[in-house]
Design a protein around this motif. Sequence first.
Motif, short mmCIF file in Angstrom:
data_model
loop_
_atom_site.label_atom_id
_atom_site.label_comp_id
_atom_site.label_asym_id
_atom_site.label_seq_id
_atom_site.Cartn_x
_atom_site.Cartn_y
_atom_site.Cartn_z
N LYS A 57 16.81 21.04 32.25
CA LYS A 57 16.98 22.47 31.97
C LYS A 57 16.38 23.33 33.07
O LYS A 57 16.92 24.38 33.41
N GLN A 58 15.27 22.89 33.63
CA GLN A 58 14.58 23.72 34.62
C GLN A 58 15.09 23.51 36.04
O GLN A 58 15.25 24.48 36.78
N LYS A 87 20.24 22.40 36.34
CA LYS A 87 20.99 23.16 35.34
C LYS A 87 22.46 22.77 35.27
O LYS A 87 23.03 22.72 34.19
N TYR A 108 22.68 19.43 33.45
CA TYR A 108 22.42 19.68 32.03
C TYR A 108 23.65 20.28 31.36
O TYR A 108 24.07 19.81 30.29
N GLN A 130 12.56 13.87 25.91
CA GLN A 130 12.24 15.30 25.88
C GLN A 130 11.75 15.79 27.24
O GLN A 130 12.11 16.88 27.67
N ARG A 131 10.94 14.98 27.91
CA ARG A 131 10.47 15.36 29.25
C ARG A 131 11.64 15.48 30.22
O ARG A 131 11.69 16.41 31.03
N HIS A 132 12.58 14.52 30.13
CA HIS A 132 13.73 14.56 31.03
C HIS A 132 14.63 15.76 30.69
O HIS A 132 15.17 16.40 31.60
N LEU A 133 14.76 16.07 29.42
CA LEU A 133 15.55 17.24 29.01
C LEU A 133 14.94 18.52 29.59
O LEU A 133 15.67 19.37 30.13
N ASP A 134 13.63 18.67 29.49
CA ASP A 134 12.97 19.84 30.07
C ASP A 134 13.19 19.91 31.58
O ASP A 134 13.44 20.99 32.13
N TYR A 135 13.12 18.76 32.24
CA TYR A 135 13.36 18.70 33.69
C TYR A 135 14.78 19.12 34.01
O TYR A 135 15.01 19.92 34.94
N THR A 186 9.57 10.98 23.48
CA THR A 186 8.81 11.79 24.43
C THR A 186 9.43 11.77 25.82
O THR A 186 9.54 12.81 26.47
#
Length: 124
Positions: A46-47, A50, A53, A39-44, A36
């Motif tokens: 990406k948003q 960039k 990422y 995944q939260r860090h990945l979303d951060y 979890t």
Amino acid sequence: MAKSLFEEKGGKYERQGDYLLPCLTVFTEEEQPIGTWGQRHLDYLKQYRKVTYTNFLTSGKLNTYLADINKQAQERFERLIEGMKQAQGITECLKEENTLEWAGRLGNIRACARKIVNEEIIFV
């Protein structure tokens, strides 16, 4: 004709009609489970980050990086919960005597610990 920087670094071109296109490959990496926190860090990333990422993705280090972030965050989360439980005197005895109070106080501690981990590790 002088070699380009891409050719100097070992890159090759292939002819596509009248054009020379670079032969690009993405590095493969070992798949590791990402929890979890990862995944939260990945979303951060990406948003809001960039470039970072993209750099991790193209270097083949994204999955390893996210698995490491997940591990760090989970360890910090568990340490925070244990420390706060001891500081507030939340014990198994309280759980047996007053389950609702124990659940409420533990939920509050988990929410506080989650916020701290998010601010210190995930959303940085």
